[in-house]
Design an enzyme around this catalytic site. Sequence first.
Site, PDB file in Angstrom:
ATOM      1  N   GLU A   1       0.842  -1.332   0.038  1.00  0.00           N
ATOM      2  CA  GLU A   1      -0.044   0.051   0.020  1.00  0.00           C
ATOM      3  C   GLU A   1       0.894   1.311   0.019  1.00  0.00           C
ATOM      4  OE1 GLU A   1      -4.209   1.251   1.966  1.00  0.00           O
ATOM      5  OE2 GLU A   1      -2.458   0.571   3.329  1.00  0.00           O
TER       6      GLU A   1
ATOM      7  N   GLY B   1       1.787  -0.060  11.274  1.00  0.00           N
ATOM      8  CA  GLY B   1       1.472  -0.984  12.199  1.00  0.00           C
ATOM      9  C   GLY B   1       1.018  -2.284  11.858  1.00  0.00           C
TER      10      GLY B   1
ATOM     11  N   HIS C   1      -8.794  -3.514  14.192  1.00  0.00           N
ATOM     12  CA  HIS C   1      -8.811  -2.520  12.923  1.00  0.00           C
ATOM     13  C   HIS C   1      -8.584  -3.163  11.696  1.00  0.00           C
ATOM     14  CE1 HIS C   1      -7.256   1.478  11.104  1.00  0.00           C
ATOM     15  NE2 HIS C   1      -6.843   0.371  10.331  1.00  0.00           N
ATOM     16  N   GLU C   2      -7.595  -4.142  11.700  1.00  0.00           N
ATOM     17  CA  GLU C   2      -7.490  -4.732  10.426  1.00  0.00           C
ATOM     18  C   GLU C   2      -8.449  -5.734   9.885  1.00  0.00           C
ATOM     19  OE1 GLU C   2      -5.063  -3.740   8.772  1.00  0.00           O
ATOM     20  OE2 GLU C   2      -4.467  -2.586  10.369  1.00  0.00           O
TER      21      GLU C   2
END
Length: 887
Positions: A139, A277, A311-312
């Site tokens: 990304e 992260g 979150h992921e």
Amino acid sequence: MPGENLSRDEARERAALLSVDSYDVSLDIRSALGDRTDEEAAAGPRTFRSVTTIRFRCNEPGASSFADLIAPRVTAVSLNGRDLDPGEVFDGSRVLLEDLAAENELVVDAQCAYSRTGEGLHRFVDPEDGEVYLYTQYEPADARRVFANFEQPDLKAPFRFEVRAPEGWTVWSNGAGAESDGVWRFAETRPISTYITCVVAGPYHHVTDVYTRDLGDGTTLEIPLGAMCRKGLAPYFEADDVFLVTKQGLDFFHDHFDYPYPFGKYDQAFVPEYNLGAMENPGLVTFREEYVFRGKVTQASYEARANVILHEMAHMWFGDLVTMVWWDDLWLKESFADFMGTFANVGATRFEDAWITFANRRKAWAYRADQLPSTHPVTADIRDLQDAKLNFDGITYAKGASVLKQLVAYVGQDAFLEGARRYFKRHAYGNTRLGDLLTVLGETSGRDMAAWARSWLQTAGVNALTPQVLLDERGRVAELAVVQEAAESYPELRPHRVAIGLYRLQEGRLVRYARAETDVAGPRTVVTELAGRDAPELVLVNDDDLTYCKIRFDSASLASLREHLGSMTDPLARALCWSALWNLTRDALLPASDFIDLVARFAHRESDIGVLQTLHAQAGSAVVHYLPRGRRRAGERVLAETALRDLRAAAPGSEHQLAWARFFASVASEPADLALLTGLLDGTEKFEGLVVDQELRWAFLEPLAAHGAADEAALAAELARDDTASGKRHQVRCLAARPSAAVKAQAWAQLVESDALSNALVEATIAGFAQPSQRELLAPYAPKYFEVIGRVWEERSIQIAMHVVRGLFPDLQDSPETLEATDAWLDAHASAPPALRRLVLEGRDDLARALRAQEAQEAQETQEAQETREAREAREARERRGALAKD
């Protein structure tokens, strides 16, 4: 042809022309092992073979386009069976495709480079055992470093990967895989974007589990789970806790999203030298290995790891299943995942107070970013990939998540979640824009989402909310109003759903006795529900943290906090007050010495360990940046004495004891403090319950190195004790921290003149180089910084260039002269790449803010001295008059 920096216009044109049916990607990574000769190293980077077959359609036969690929060498290209000359069609970043047919097959055979910057296929050699580990990170657009593709999020397609790997290795990708004759072949994925494809390979330590769930149609969903890390970290790997949070998250999101997890298996790889992260690759999430804790950490670290896992996981729906068309709408995945990470942490795991961390730590990131000159609306204007790279920031993540929290308060949780469910079902495996989400939320809430979006998503800046209290003759509230303000540069006044809390002292505790929830709009809103209440000692606007704003206080409330902040019983309210006080300090409305004094008096009463650790960091920053030069040493002594006092008072073995020990090390500077740290390292000093494990040893060694109390031999001895990848990073940081002109010159050369260091060692060297106690030693590098940053940006990868430009900005040379030098560079480089100018502008803004805070501190001290002098002169005059009267 244009270079690596794909523009939005180019992506739009290509998406209008092409549709991608499938990718077949074959990688041969056996070259990852083995030593290279000097001649091979001099000839270029270590490479691997990459063969990609892309089947795609073109709706204008005869048109031209291009595929993306960054590789040292392309050996063959064929289009629809026609061989093309790589020398003619490949320019180093793009493959020219001319005379396209309605249906096309492109085959590209290339030698791609292993990465040492964390971009593309990263290769890491473990110094502990010599094992080699690989993983990919793409990304926003680094899949093109590994295989030829159409590198933009809206050209989705199914992928099939096969990987030929060294014997004894295990390979993972997005789909389930199996090995045969040395080749790992993986199941075809559902349609996904290039940037979330992934390969992890090497002798990783691997643990498995399984998640099962009965679905409403009578079937059972079974998701194989995996977790892996380097073998050297296996003794510290808490896979059971990772799987516990994973299963809790899968339960939570299935309960709320009503859309079964769509990507088969769920592996989670903790990998070395990771820039981020974590990354939400479907079926194979990657994390930085620092989430494998080698020593004792506080619950805040476990909460943070759980938050990242969740979150992921939220991205599997927000981002992977449904993906933004272009990076303008990056918030459609990142803001949602950031919000959902905390929402699920509170709703599904043991971290029920995670909203406190969000209010105090996550929002601090947003408040800072939203006051920089580079601030932007949550829905940003992303012109190209360099813009996209820099927009993974506090606006896109933390402000966006805060805005969604406000949205939940505005439309209601049920309407919000029903909107999400419709969004997934309507756009599964597709790409969306802002309007697609607003449509479903409008359907489920009945609210005017366009007006809400204009205020909250399409304008920049943060509002300040201040209470105004008028009392009647009985001492009760006659009128309570909330005044809303905005910065001149971003004057938007927004609708806020807020709670206002009234607090007073009861039996020595500051407690809430009244609360009203209301809609604030415009410059002044009267809260009629609170009229007639007893006079408060504290008014807390945005109690319960429903909206995104800077909280301000009236004078009476601020006076109460100065005396009773530690007496607040509600931890969220207390965290909000600390956050507001820090914003006042950053805005030069509260002298830095006052904030430091509040920390010294009240931080030891903070029960939430995450808030305490944030206060430690903020107090340290206040001393380094916001105190004038003449006050810094006194501020350092206040913090060091506070830290040592509270370290001694903390419960033996508690996480508070650990936090105070780390804070003490970070502010230690006097000989006695450094001697204590040395004693803790050699065992001649002890605190009951404090285990000085390897990670804590390195935390103690850095200040010793920075103050000349630990030399190169001591650091070499410590590395021999901890001869691991983590130990090497710590040693590199400590080596660069030493107070020597030769050391600084060497570190500067390694960062600026050479690309030999890996991304992780670049970060470690920068962290050691810039020591607040070494301002004079670092002064010569301020002018050098402005001389080299243009070349660094041009020659290095964007990730490394960002590290260097951001990390070496001379913020410790906090003088008007440095500000003038920054302005001179900006004036002379108006046509520099916008992303580079953005980083320099952000550094300038932080420097200017620091100077304003220092000036405010000096003005306050001048005023206090003047008032003291006037009071003394008045007293002396009275005494003289009294003496004359007696005579």
